[in-house]
Design a protein around this motif. Sequence first.
Motif, PDB file in Angstrom:
ATOM      1  N   LYS A 170       0.827  -1.199   0.000  1.00  0.00           N
ATOM      2  CA  LYS A 170       0.000   0.000   0.000  1.00  0.00           C
ATOM      3  C   LYS A 170       0.867   1.256   0.000  1.00  0.00           C
ATOM      4  N   ASN A 171       0.648   2.083  -1.007  1.00  0.00           N
ATOM      5  CA  ASN A 171       1.341   3.360  -1.056  1.00  0.00           C
ATOM      6  C   ASN A 171       0.771   4.318  -0.022  1.00  0.00           C
ATOM      7  N   GLN A 172       1.667   5.103   0.564  1.00  0.00           N
ATOM      8  CA  GLN A 172       1.257   6.136   1.494  1.00  0.00           C
ATOM      9  C   GLN A 172       1.881   7.467   1.073  1.00  0.00           C
ATOM     10  N   LEU A 173       1.347   8.520   1.619  1.00  0.00           N
ATOM     11  CA  LEU A 173       1.796   9.859   1.271  1.00  0.00           C
ATOM     12  C   LEU A 173       2.617  10.426   2.424  1.00  0.00           C
ATOM     13  N   LEU A 174       3.881  10.697   2.166  1.00  0.00           N
ATOM     14  CA  LEU A 174       4.793  11.289   3.150  1.00  0.00           C
ATOM     15  C   LEU A 174       5.002  12.756   2.801  1.00  0.00           C
TER      16      LEU A 174
ATOM     17  N   SER B 212       9.043   8.057  -4.336  1.00  0.00           N
ATOM     18  CA  SER B 212       9.168   8.980  -5.469  1.00  0.00           C
ATOM     19  C   SER B 212       8.516  10.303  -5.085  1.00  0.00           C
ATOM     20  N   ILE B 213       9.069  11.394  -5.608  1.00  0.00           N
ATOM     21  CA  ILE B 213       8.527  12.720  -5.307  1.00  0.00           C
ATOM     22  C   ILE B 213       7.204  12.911  -6.053  1.00  0.00           C
ATOM     23  N   ARG B 214       6.210  13.312  -5.317  1.00  0.00           N
ATOM     24  CA  ARG B 214       4.884  13.546  -5.887  1.00  0.00           C
ATOM     25  C   ARG B 214       4.639  15.027  -6.165  1.00  0.00           C
ATOM     26  N   GLU B 215       5.091  15.888  -5.216  1.00  0.00           N
ATOM     27  CA  GLU B 215       4.797  17.306  -5.346  1.00  0.00           C
ATOM     28  C   GLU B 215       5.771  18.118  -4.499  1.00  0.00           C
ATOM     29  N   VAL B 216       6.115  19.301  -4.982  1.00  0.00           N
ATOM     30  CA  VAL B 216       6.919  20.263  -4.219  1.00  0.00           C
ATOM     31  C   VAL B 216       6.179  21.594  -4.252  1.00  0.00           C
ATOM     32  N   LYS B 217       5.928  22.154  -3.062  1.00  0.00           N
ATOM     33  CA  LYS B 217       5.236  23.445  -3.039  1.00  0.00           C
ATOM     34  C   LYS B 217       5.740  24.299  -1.878  1.00  0.00           C
ATOM     35  N   THR B 218       5.611  25.603  -2.035  1.00  0.00           N
ATOM     36  CA  THR B 218       6.020  26.530  -0.982  1.00  0.00           C
ATOM     37  C   THR B 218       4.875  26.760  -0.006  1.00  0.00           C
ATOM     38  N   THR B 219       5.233  27.032   1.253  1.00  0.00           N
ATOM     39  CA  THR B 219       4.247  27.344   2.282  1.00  0.00           C
ATOM     40  C   THR B 219       4.773  28.486   3.147  1.00  0.00           C
ATOM     41  N   ASN B 220       3.918  29.003   4.004  1.00  0.00           N
ATOM     42  CA  ASN B 220       4.304  30.044   4.962  1.00  0.00           C
ATOM     43  C   ASN B 220       4.954  31.246   4.249  1.00  0.00           C
ATOM     44  N   MET B 221       4.244  31.738   3.235  1.00  0.00           N
ATOM     45  CA  MET B 221       4.710  32.911   2.485  1.00  0.00           C
ATOM     46  C   MET B 221       6.059  32.678   1.806  1.00  0.00           C
ATOM     47  N   GLY B 222       6.311  31.432   1.425  1.00  0.00           N
ATOM     48  CA  GLY B 222       7.522  31.126   0.688  1.00  0.00           C
ATOM     49  C   GLY B 222       8.749  30.862   1.539  1.00  0.00           C
ATOM     50  N   THR B 223       8.586  30.877   2.878  1.00  0.00           N
ATOM     51  CA  THR B 223       9.739  30.640   3.751  1.00  0.00           C
ATOM     52  C   THR B 223       9.990  29.146   3.989  1.00  0.00           C
ATOM     53  N   LEU B 224       9.041  28.312   3.619  1.00  0.00           N
ATOM     54  CA  LEU B 224       9.164  26.868   3.809  1.00  0.00           C
ATOM     55  C   LEU B 224       8.759  26.151   2.523  1.00  0.00           C
ATOM     56  N   PHE B 225       9.274  24.927   2.365  1.00  0.00           N
ATOM     57  CA  PHE B 225       8.856  24.046   1.288  1.00  0.00           C
ATOM     58  C   PHE B 225       8.217  22.800   1.900  1.00  0.00           C
ATOM     59  N   THR B 226       7.168  22.273   1.240  1.00  0.00           N
ATOM     60  CA  THR B 226       6.591  20.981   1.621  1.00  0.00           C
ATOM     61  C   THR B 226       6.807  20.013   0.462  1.00  0.00           C
ATOM     62  N   ILE B 227       7.545  18.940   0.735  1.00  0.00           N
ATOM     63  CA  ILE B 227       7.846  17.922  -0.281  1.00  0.00           C
ATOM     64  C   ILE B 227       6.948  16.715  -0.020  1.00  0.00           C
TER      65      ILE B 227
END
Length: 221
Positions: free
Chosen positions: A137-141, A167-182
């Motif tokens: 079962k795939n999970q999302l980290l 495998s990388i699913r998505e990369v996006k910025t958070t907290n006004m661009g000060t953080l990344f969520t992978i």
Amino acid sequence: MDFLEGFKIGALEKEILFNILMGFIAGFVIMSGYILGHKNKNYSKNFAITVFLLPVIMTVVIPFIATDLKKAVSLAGIFALVRFRSIPGDSKDILYVFFTLAVGIVLGLSNYVEGFVLTIVVTILFVFCEQKWPEKKNQLLKITIPENMNYKGTFDDIFEKNLKKYSIREVKTTNMGTLFTISYDVVFKPETDVKAFIDEIRTRNGNLTVAINDYDGIAVL
């Protein structure tokens, strides 16, 4: 007294009582197979109790409607759907409920050899398939990192040790661009200690948020 006439134990009542005993034995075997098949995995205690008691219930009901096949089939369908009215079940759970109902119906008709052959054969096959053919079962980290951290290769050694694949699913910025969520699609190795895995990641990402979710949205940790 007419009232006491209803409490007399005749041939039918003795047969039903014996069927109930057989239902308890079959239900215990079915429940044990369900628990053994889910060894080292989470399983529903409520579902285990359900498959334990369903054969017993069916052995009581079936003798009273055995002469009406339509009623028997309708009742079996109702019992099978009760669990899934509010909680979506997967196909294996639905199959296991129908199997349990079938055993209860066969025993309720006093066909003990057929009932226990069905119980033992299907239970053994279920345990074998669960143990030898486990669901991958795939999970999302999701890992949050500071904006100045390069996520490529940063966690590879931790992943190689704890994951079968990722495998990388998505990369996006958070907290006004000060953080990344992978976001990663991952499959854990059976022996992985998930808490220790998360703790290792937190030492790399500055103790920022780490989340692991199933794809149905239920948080694992």
